[in-house]
Design a protein around this motif. Structure first.
Motif, mmCIF file in Angstrom:
data_model
loop_
_atom_site.group_PDB
_atom_site.id
_atom_site.type_symbol
_atom_site.label_atom_id
_atom_site.label_comp_id
_atom_site.label_asym_id
_atom_site.label_seq_id
_atom_site.Cartn_x
_atom_site.Cartn_y
_atom_site.Cartn_z
ATOM 1 N N PHE A 131 -11.841 42.939 -19.203
ATOM 2 C CA PHE A 131 -12.573 44.175 -19.032
ATOM 3 C C PHE A 131 -13.798 44.031 -19.904
ATOM 4 C CE2 PHE A 131 -8.470 45.937 -18.091
ATOM 5 C CZ PHE A 131 -8.739 46.336 -16.647
ATOM 6 N N ASN A 132 -15.229 44.649 -19.466
ATOM 7 C CA ASN A 132 -16.049 44.835 -20.232
ATOM 8 C C ASN A 132 -15.812 46.198 -21.069
ATOM 9 O OD1 ASN A 132 -17.770 42.869 -19.583
ATOM 10 N ND2 ASN A 132 -18.876 44.036 -17.930
ATOM 11 N N GLU A 133 -15.856 46.163 -22.352
ATOM 12 C CA GLU A 133 -15.153 47.051 -23.281
ATOM 13 C C GLU A 133 -16.565 47.846 -24.084
ATOM 14 O OE1 GLU A 133 -12.026 45.459 -25.484
ATOM 15 O OE2 GLU A 133 -12.760 43.813 -24.384
ATOM 16 N N ASP A 134 -16.696 49.118 -23.649
ATOM 17 C CA ASP A 134 -18.024 49.912 -24.129
ATOM 18 C C ASP A 134 -18.053 50.291 -25.639
ATOM 19 O OD1 ASP A 134 -16.191 51.878 -24.096
ATOM 20 O OD2 ASP A 134 -17.483 53.308 -22.825
ATOM 21 N N MET A 135 -17.058 50.183 -26.237
ATOM 22 C CA MET A 135 -16.891 50.543 -27.575
ATOM 23 C C MET A 135 -17.007 49.490 -28.599
ATOM 24 S SD MET A 135 -14.490 53.915 -27.490
ATOM 25 C CE MET A 135 -14.531 54.444 -29.090
ATOM 26 N N LYS A 136 -16.987 48.428 -28.153
ATOM 27 C CA LYS A 136 -17.131 47.077 -29.052
ATOM 28 C C LYS A 136 -18.387 47.291 -29.812
ATOM 29 C CE LYS A 136 -15.141 43.547 -28.579
ATOM 30 N NZ LYS A 136 -14.933 42.111 -28.465
ATOM 31 N N PRO A 137 -18.218 47.151 -31.222
ATOM 32 C CA PRO A 137 -19.665 46.907 -31.990
ATOM 33 C C PRO A 137 -20.170 45.880 -31.885
ATOM 34 C CG PRO A 137 -17.678 46.604 -33.488
ATOM 35 C CD PRO A 137 -16.922 46.735 -32.049
ATOM 36 N N PRO A 156 -23.551 43.102 -31.040
ATOM 37 C CA PRO A 156 -24.686 43.046 -30.107
ATOM 38 C C PRO A 156 -24.296 43.214 -28.483
ATOM 39 C CG PRO A 156 -23.998 40.699 -30.717
ATOM 40 C CD PRO A 156 -23.599 41.807 -31.819
ATOM 41 N N THR A 157 -25.240 43.386 -27.582
ATOM 42 C CA THR A 157 -24.851 43.636 -26.199
ATOM 43 C C THR A 157 -23.714 42.709 -25.800
ATOM 44 O OG1 THR A 157 -26.849 44.621 -25.754
ATOM 45 C CG2 THR A 157 -26.063 43.924 -23.871
ATOM 46 N N SER A 158 -23.705 41.410 -26.083
ATOM 47 C CA SER A 158 -22.757 40.494 -25.310
ATOM 48 C C SER A 158 -21.552 40.924 -25.660
ATOM 49 C CB SER A 158 -23.130 39.101 -26.101
ATOM 50 O OG SER A 158 -22.888 39.031 -27.563
ATOM 51 N N GLU A 159 -21.174 41.331 -26.956
ATOM 52 C CA GLU A 159 -19.693 41.847 -27.224
ATOM 53 C C GLU A 159 -19.264 42.583 -26.110
ATOM 54 O OE1 GLU A 159 -17.698 40.799 -29.919
ATOM 55 O OE2 GLU A 159 -19.390 39.296 -29.835
ATOM 56 N N ARG A 160 -20.059 43.513 -25.407
ATOM 57 C CA ARG A 160 -19.456 44.437 -24.423
ATOM 58 C C ARG A 160 -19.710 44.209 -23.173
ATOM 59 N NH1 ARG A 160 -21.979 46.684 -28.534
ATOM 60 N NH2 ARG A 160 -24.058 46.602 -27.567
ATOM 61 N N ASN A 161 -19.857 42.759 -23.055
ATOM 62 C CA ASN A 161 -20.043 42.207 -21.656
ATOM 63 C C ASN A 161 -19.467 40.935 -21.505
ATOM 64 O OD1 ASN A 161 -22.087 43.941 -20.042
ATOM 65 N ND2 ASN A 161 -22.768 44.058 -22.369
ATOM 66 N N TYR A 162 -18.227 40.524 -22.008
ATOM 67 C CA TYR A 162 -17.343 39.508 -21.475
ATOM 68 C C TYR A 162 -16.362 39.825 -20.568
ATOM 69 C CZ TYR A 162 -18.870 36.679 -25.618
ATOM 70 O OH TYR A 162 -19.490 35.968 -26.666
ATOM 71 N N GLY A 163 -16.358 40.774 -19.970
ATOM 72 C CA GLY A 163 -15.289 41.134 -19.037
ATOM 73 C C GLY A 163 -15.660 40.596 -17.444
ATOM 74 N N LEU A 164 -14.388 40.045 -16.778
ATOM 75 C CA LEU A 164 -14.410 39.603 -15.373
ATOM 76 C C LEU A 164 -14.520 40.919 -14.554
ATOM 77 C CD1 LEU A 164 -11.857 36.660 -15.129
ATOM 78 C CD2 LEU A 164 -14.261 36.725 -15.775
ATOM 79 N N TYR A 165 -14.186 42.104 -15.175
ATOM 80 C CA TYR A 165 -13.920 43.267 -14.465
ATOM 81 C C TYR A 165 -14.849 44.531 -15.332
ATOM 82 C CZ TYR A 165 -10.470 41.379 -11.068
ATOM 83 O OH TYR A 165 -9.878 40.666 -10.158
ATOM 84 N N GLN A 166 -15.102 45.465 -14.396
ATOM 85 C CA GLN A 166 -15.520 46.818 -14.863
ATOM 86 C C GLN A 166 -14.380 47.499 -15.282
ATOM 87 O OE1 GLN A 166 -18.667 46.955 -16.127
ATOM 88 N NE2 GLN A 166 -19.942 45.607 -14.705
#
Length: 366
Positions: free
Chosen positions: A309-315, A317-327
């Motif tokens: 999943f993309n995880e919205d609370m990861k601290p 840069p932006t990339s950290e919250r956008n590693y997921g295959l799924y929303q």
């Protein structure tokens, strides 16, 4: 299990995936409950999972599911669980009540401890692993549950060429103890490896095709004469060489995390949907073929994608919250071309395995 794979041309083909993983992260305020996650895993016929805690909701939800789980001791618990009695109490309360209904197969003790800069944590790591393994032995669980720890590639002082692989000098003593533990207990060396970081830092010097597993001329190790056509395998072999330098050449190296972000900040070169889809799709292809590295061609690389999943609370840069295959709403962030065939056509027991959320640390690149 048969898996249906869609390649970039739209061609469909069947294959068996026995060694590919995806991270199941929990650092978000909008993620689906464990029961829904289990439904998703089942829809993909995923039979292995790894989480970065011992979340009782997940351990309970995954009971009688057939999904194998690796759980994690948080870094801040190491000082306590170094004590054998405390370790026994922890295993008795966090592990034993859930087995065998929940198939716990591994315990990750901390995450990226060797490169976190906390000298006390580093000193506590191996004694904690010994204490937890000892508790498993006491309870008769050691034959089912392995104990290890995932490390950042920053543990390496040298990684290029792979045959020059060596650990940071200040880690040599503790690394020898760690490798001795792995050898004695027949556990794997888990490494978090991200070719993305290498490309982001030096996009003008590193071939994008090389880091994405695309066709390319590759790199020849001048000492072994082995040719590498992708950076991930070179990273794995560098760890194998580093371990062999300390006298532990037979330990299996597994990739506990690898992935590519689909979005990043302006300075995060290469963080795009297209590159993320290409990296994960090409890695999946390699897994379908059961490939090993050039150094160990007959031992398939077990690798775990980051992340489910993309995880919205990861601290960070932006990339950290956008590693997921799924929303978090269970829609695909992008399509890597993977779908599972129905169980009625199932002919094998192939599996995809998963790991959980963990902080990414930069490592010095090839």
């Amino acid at each position: 299990m048969d898996l249906l794979i869609l390649d970039v041309t739209g061609f469909l083909f069947l294959g068996h995936v026995e060694s590919l993983g995806i991270n199941y992260g929990q650092v978000g305020n909008n993620l689906p409950p464990p029961e829904k996650v289990l439904d998703l895993l089942r829809s993909l016929r995923i039979t292995k999972a790894r989480i970065y805690d011992t979340n009782p909701q997940i351990l309970t939800a995954f009971a009688n599911s057939g999904v194998e789980l690796v759980v994690t001791v948080e870094n801040d618990m190491l000082g306590t669980l170094m004590n054998p009695q405390q370790a026994l109490q922890w295993v008795n309360s966090r592990i034993k009540p859930y087995v065998p209904a929940t198939r716990i197969t591994g315990i990750a003790v901390g995450n990226e401890v060797f490169t976190g800069g906390d000298t006390t944590l580093i000193a506590n790591l191996v004694p904690t692993m010994v204490s937890i393994h000892g508790a498993l032995v006491q309870l008769g669980l050691d034959q089912y549950i392995q104990v290890s720890t995932p490390s950042s590639l920053a543990v390496l002082a040298e990684s290029y060429p792979p045959s020059a692989g060596s650990f940071q000098p200040e880690l040599t003593a503790i690394m020898s103890q760690f490798l001795q533990f792995l050898q004695t207990t027949k556990a794997p060396f888990w490494i978090n490896a991200y070719p993305y970081f290498a490309y982001k830092d030096e996009p003008n010097n590193i071939s994008l095709d090389y880091v994405l597993f695309n066709p390319n001329a590759g790199m020849l190790d001048p000492y072994t004469k082995l040719r590498y056509d992708n950076m991930l395998y070179a990273q794995v072999d560098a760890v194998i060489f580093a371990s062999a330098r300390l006298g532990f050449g037979g330990i299996e190296v597994r990739v506990s995390e690898t992935g590519w972000p689909s979005k990043g900040d302006q300075n995060e070169v290469g963080a795009t949907v297209a590159n993320a889809a290409t990296y994960n799709r090409n890695l999946l292809r390699r897994q379908l073929r059961g490939e090993g590295t050039p150094l160990r061609p007959n031992m398939r690389v077990e690798a775990y994608l980051f992340a489910l999943f993309n995880e919205d609370m990861k601290p960070g840069p932006t990339s950290e919250r956008n590693y997921g295959l799924y929303q978090p709403d269970l829609t695909m962030a992008y399509n890597v071309g993977l779908s599972a065939l129905g169980s009625t056509s199932s002919t094998s027991s192939a599996s995809i395995s998963l790991t959980s959320s963990a902080p990414h640390q930069r490592w010095e690149t090839l």
